[in-house]
Motif scaffolding. Structure first.
Motif, short mmCIF file in Angstrom:
data_model
loop_
_atom_site.label_atom_id
_atom_site.label_comp_id
_atom_site.label_asym_id
_atom_site.label_seq_id
_atom_site.Cartn_x
_atom_site.Cartn_y
_atom_site.Cartn_z
N ALA A 1 9.19 57.45 -3.15
CA ALA A 1 10.65 57.35 -3.18
C ALA A 1 11.29 58.45 -2.33
O ALA A 1 10.85 59.60 -2.33
CB ALA A 1 11.15 57.46 -4.62
N GLY A 2 12.33 58.07 -1.59
CA GLY A 2 13.12 59.04 -0.83
C GLY A 2 12.42 59.61 0.38
O GLY A 2 12.80 60.66 0.88
N LYS A 3 11.38 58.94 0.87
CA LYS A 3 10.67 59.47 2.05
C LYS A 3 10.93 58.65 3.31
O LYS A 3 10.71 59.13 4.41
CB LYS A 3 9.15 59.47 1.79
N GLY B 1 13.82 56.63 4.06
CA GLY B 1 15.19 56.22 4.39
C GLY B 1 15.40 54.74 4.16
O GLY B 1 14.94 54.18 3.16
N GLU B 2 16.06 54.11 5.13
CA GLU B 2 16.38 52.68 5.02
C GLU B 2 15.14 51.81 4.88
O GLU B 2 15.18 50.74 4.29
CB GLU B 2 17.13 52.21 6.27
N ASP C 1 18.68 68.43 18.27
CA ASP C 1 19.74 68.87 17.37
C ASP C 1 20.73 69.76 18.12
O ASP C 1 21.95 69.66 17.94
CB ASP C 1 19.16 69.64 16.17
N ASN D 1 27.54 67.98 11.97
CA ASN D 1 26.24 68.11 11.30
C ASN D 1 25.84 66.85 10.53
O ASN D 1 24.71 66.38 10.62
CB ASN D 1 26.26 69.28 10.32
N GLU D 2 26.80 66.32 9.77
CA GLU D 2 26.46 65.19 8.91
C GLU D 2 26.24 63.90 9.71
O GLU D 2 25.76 62.90 9.17
CB GLU D 2 27.54 64.98 7.83
N VAL E 1 24.42 63.92 12.58
CA VAL E 1 23.29 64.12 13.50
C VAL E 1 22.24 63.03 13.35
O VAL E 1 21.79 62.43 14.33
CB VAL E 1 22.66 65.52 13.30
N ASP F 1 12.59 60.56 9.41
CA ASP F 1 13.46 61.70 9.12
C ASP F 1 12.69 63.01 8.99
O ASP F 1 13.26 64.08 9.15
CB ASP F 1 14.21 61.46 7.81
N MET G 1 8.42 69.00 -0.35
CA MET G 1 9.11 68.04 -1.23
C MET G 1 8.28 67.76 -2.48
O MET G 1 8.82 67.36 -3.51
CB MET G 1 9.38 66.73 -0.48
N PHE G 2 6.96 67.93 -2.38
CA PHE G 2 6.09 67.70 -3.54
C PHE G 2 5.79 68.98 -4.31
O PHE G 2 5.29 68.93 -5.42
CB PHE G 2 4.76 67.07 -3.10
N LEU G 3 6.06 70.11 -3.67
CA LEU G 3 5.76 71.37 -4.34
C LEU G 3 6.88 71.75 -5.30
O LEU G 3 6.66 72.48 -6.24
CB LEU G 3 5.53 72.48 -3.31
N GLY G 4 8.09 71.24 -5.03
CA GLY G 4 9.19 71.46 -5.94
C GLY G 4 9.59 72.91 -6.02
O GLY G 4 9.33 73.71 -5.12
N SER G 5 10.21 73.26 -7.11
CA SER G 5 10.71 74.62 -7.26
C SER G 5 9.99 75.31 -8.41
O SER G 5 9.47 74.67 -9.31
CB SER G 5 12.21 74.58 -7.52
N VAL H 1 9.02 69.99 -10.53
CA VAL H 1 10.40 69.54 -10.38
C VAL H 1 10.65 69.44 -8.88
O VAL H 1 10.56 70.43 -8.16
CB VAL H 1 11.39 70.53 -11.02
N VAL H 2 10.86 68.25 -8.43
CA VAL H 2 10.97 68.05 -6.99
C VAL H 2 12.41 67.73 -6.62
O VAL H 2 13.05 66.90 -7.24
CB VAL H 2 10.04 66.89 -6.57
N SER I 1 18.46 59.38 4.67
CA SER I 1 18.68 58.74 5.96
C SER I 1 20.07 59.02 6.53
O SER I 1 20.29 58.85 7.71
CB SER I 1 18.46 57.24 5.84
#
Lengths: 546, 546
Positions: A91-93, A95-96, A205, A215-216, A218, A317, A381-385, B21-22, B29
């Motif tokens: 999920a979320g990797k 885009g469209e 960029d 920026n938004e 780009v 992306d 993105m998989f390591l998280g916080s 937590v990711v 996109s």
């Protein structure tokens, strides 16, 4: 599914599809003689998929084998991940394009989807196992519910051959090695006429910033630029202005930049001469990195394959640094020579900045055959916080993916190569000649001889017929395309003698050499040293040679 | 999914699973700087699947490579079918196990399911393409929504290695060759301690008939017999009488037959001596076929691996002739010696008919590592009936499937082999030694040297660091396990000289041989002739040797 749908699907495929009425036992497991039910359906594979067999399979295995050797020679290890991942991993990797993901049915338990590429599973693997550095290759199938276009090599199930380097290293060192692998891989596969388009996300960029893109905006402007390989500038400009709401002046300024392409050194000079661009931090960093990489590419002697091209944007992306795409003119549909020339002239006038002898746009339109780039944030993105909510540092990655199906199509066009391919590796066909009173066909004797050859590592076959006439056996030997026949004669074999005959010479009078059975393995091995043909080893060699 | 479920799943796996937590961009996109959403999930692979890497991957590739060579040496060609098939293709082929089929979600279009084995897709392929004969191998993943038991090697995603012969041939000729492939395959993989249990569906059917089982009960009685490898006769008898409604006299009579096992010739004699059985047409045909096959197995010298065993029934419904299953004692859990001996004695008394020196029941309980049989009617299920409603003739098939995961577990236990495995194929580590004034680390120079070696087909690596100290570089070389170091000295290299050092000797005073750069490839190749280590080629050789 309606009959109409079925027909449409059959037409879009080169695979056979057969309408059959199939009788299936109603309860197979309970009874042998239960009432039969009739079931009518078209015998076919799912839309966008195909069976692979015969010579096609040998060619594809040859591609895998060639690339595997290359990946290994750079210290690569291979991993294998499951064909489906937890849905939330994907999920979320994308885009469209997420709408193209195949989901598995919810049959109770976890929600899973077929992998869309090999990069996200790789990032998941690196994060999950706490790996700080790895060079890995992965050759496997991926799945996209796209509209299939078989003739263009766009399938719903297709192979990717990926090589990626994960780890924190000195700038551009792994990036340059990946470029080397990309060039060498295509050369080893016998692809003659290719160019690598190269760009850098940070330069791109910077260009957008300098041209006044917010920026938004780009990413969406970038995705418009990405279409320049298929559409002329006017169409892309229109999309920027009308669909993506950029002022015309902004679009025009971008238009000047994206026309830039040529040798790395030339384009670097033009970019460095642009004070406005050099005052942009992002662009400056990108230009410095490409300058460093140029040194390394020259050390590898692969710089002449590169076209540094500001119009290359790449759809995905997750790229954060260098991006590249190999294109070839080899499979371009034959064009009217006059039209081609006129186009070339027009281009020469319009694009004064072009300095490399060859122009990458010549290679445009047939689709990329390999591509990749640097993606430094995907693993993160998989390591998280961590517990304090601070994001864990990511593991920087750079990689390349070879598009097997398109490379396959290019190789398949080389008829001088395809003609030499045999689907089997059989080297020896064992035959028994006899007849008349008491002739039992020497079935067991052929098995004994075959056993001897198999044990010596020699590929051999015989006809699955206890009493076979010589003609049938020769026909089968010929069909297999193997170079040597071994003949057990009714009188000779019991006396410890056997015949070895070179096949395919057209000399029907040649009965072969009569030798002692004890010498069979040595004699056959000796002859095979010059005669051995077929199989993947062969295709790997041929692919480079022819 | 509840946390409890997650924990259960983690426990059933040897794979790591990390709770993270990711942060994923809400709309990747559209914008680089959109608001982030937090998402919490466990970083893991789906239940019953695993990632493969490192030495495990080398071993598994070694298994594939060993079996592929064998399949090719018997004239096999390979095919590749899609990982999912139309759902109706799989319907009605697996009896009760159909519930284990993975379905893909209905996302509009065709209904499809992941393949459950490679045999049904093969039969579909043969039928769809109108193939009358083929020897094909197929090494690929299959999918079953079974309760996973990782420790027993039971996974939801796992590999099968299949070899099948389709076509109408003289009796038992391909069947015997498949048995030869089965035995040779296990021997080539270094499996030491195995037996092939052999039986014939027609003999089994005849036995059931002679014992008084009704036609419609044959399959369910057969599936009870199939459990004899896990349960004692008393339990199976109980199932026959209580669950499957057979009279006790019938069960007892069956019990006498299924105790029969031993060498082919011995058991054949006992069966042939039984007039009642020989008067049954089905049994008689089966016995004649096994008698013929015994000749062929002797010609192949594989008869000593066979235990002709009346208790082997095989679960799948589609078998119509010979059936077989390879079992091994190698991975049996250590047993109390006394218990084992007592059991052996009890068996010797109870089973007077046992005549082979070894008893296949010794090998029971650890699961089969390869299995197969003849299935003459499966292709016919896809050929359906012609316009007059007459069923098309089927294409007879016989084949074997190697269970990769279980074979893998057996090989993994051989520590003397595993110790010798390296995950990479790297043969040379390129290092630069220098320091002091003007030292730039020779990054480009290392790349030039690497290029030379790669072009000569020599696997090499270097540290991705522009200025690296000697210790770091030696550590990386050691970690890669490669046998040769090539050293670029700050003074030596500009003079056209380079050092070649054999690594891992423990001799730190050895600075290596100083040679001309021009001779590098030759010198390295010379040393590698005796030193080369690692990779799949190596494992294939080692697997047979150790």
């Amino acid at each position: 599914m309606s009959t109409e749908q079925q027909q449409q699907q059959s037409q879009s495929q080169s695979q056979p599809s057969v309408e059959v009425v199939v009788a299936t036992p109603a309860k197979v497991s309970n009874s042998k003689k239960s009432k039969k039910e009739s079931q009518s359906f078209t015998l076919k594979v799912p839309k966008g998929t195909k069976d692979w067999a015969d010579k096609d399979m040998v060619i594809r295995e040859g591609i895998f084998s060639t690339l595997t050797s290359l990946f290994k020679s750079h210290g690569g290890v291979t991993i294998d991940t499951p064909v489906f991942e937890l849905r939330e991993i994907l999920a979320g990797k994308y885009g469209e394009d997420s709408k193209l993901i195949y989901n598995l049915e919810d049959q109770g338990g976890e929600l899973t989807s077929l992998r869309y590429d090999l990069t996200v599973p790789f990032a998941r693997y690196v994060a999950m196992n706490g790996i700080s550095n790895i060079k890995r290759y992965h050759i496997a199938k991926v799945y996209r519910r796209d509209q299939p276009a078989m003739t263009k090599g766009r399938m719903r199930e297709f192979y990717q051959c990926d090589f990626d380097v994960a780890g924190t290293y000195d700038s551009m060192v792994p990036d340059a090695e990946i470029m080397n692998i990309l060039v060498t891989g295509l050369k080893n596969l016998g692809i003659k006429d290719f160019k690598i388009k190269l760009n850098h996300r940070k330069i791109l960029d910077g260009i957008f910033e300098v041209c006044g893109v917010q920026n938004e905006d780009v990413r969406k402007v970038s995705s418009a630029v990405d279409k320049l390989d298929k559409s002329p500038w006017e169409v892309v400009k229109k999309e920027m202005v009308e669909e993506k709401n950029q002022p015309e002046s902004v679009a025009d300024k971008i238009g000047e930049f994206v026309k830039l392409n040529g040798s790395i050194r030339d384009v670097l000079k033009q970019l460095s001469d642009n004070d406005e661009l050099m005052s942009n931090e992002s662009a400056k960093t990108g230009i410095q990195e490409i300058t460093l990489m140029a040194d390394y590419l020259e050390a590898f002697e692969v710089d002449q394959f590169i076209s540094f091209d500001m119009s290359l944007a790449r759809g995905l992306d997750y790229y954060t640094g260098v991006i590249y795409e190999a294109v070839t003119a080899q499979s371009a549909p034959p064009k009217d020579a006059a039209e081609k020339k006129a186009k070339a002239n027009a281009k020469a006038n319009a694009n004064a900045s072009k300095s490399s002898e060859e122009d990458a746009s010549e290679y445009v339109g047939v689709g990329s055959i390999a591509a990749g780039g640097r993606y430094d944030k995907l693993v993160g993105m998989f390591l998280g916080s961590n517990s304090k909510g601070k994001a864990a540092p990511s593991i920087p990655c750079v990689g390349v993916s070879f598009g097997v199906e398109r490379i396959f199509s290019l190789i398949k066009q080389r008829s001088e190569l395809v003609d030499k391919i045999r689907p089997t590796s059989t080297q020896v066909y064992i035959m028994a000649f006899g007849g008349g009173e008491g002739w039992n066909g020497f079935m067991k004797e052929r098995m004994v001889v075959a056993s001897q050859l198999w044990k010596a590592g020699i590929e051999c076959e015989y006809l699955y017929k206890t009493k076979a006439n010589p003609r049938k056996q020769f026909e089968s030997a010929e069909k297999s395309g193997c170079p040597i026949g071994v003949i057990l004669g009714k009188e000779e074999y019991p006396q410890g003698k056997i015949r070895v005959k070179v096949l395919g010479t057209g000399n029907e009078k040649d009965d072969g050499d009569l030798i002692d059975i004890a010498d069979l393995v040595d004699v056959v091995k000796g002859k095979l040293e010059t005669l051995k043909v077929g199989g993947v080893d062969d295709i790997t060699r041929l692919m480079g040679d022819l």
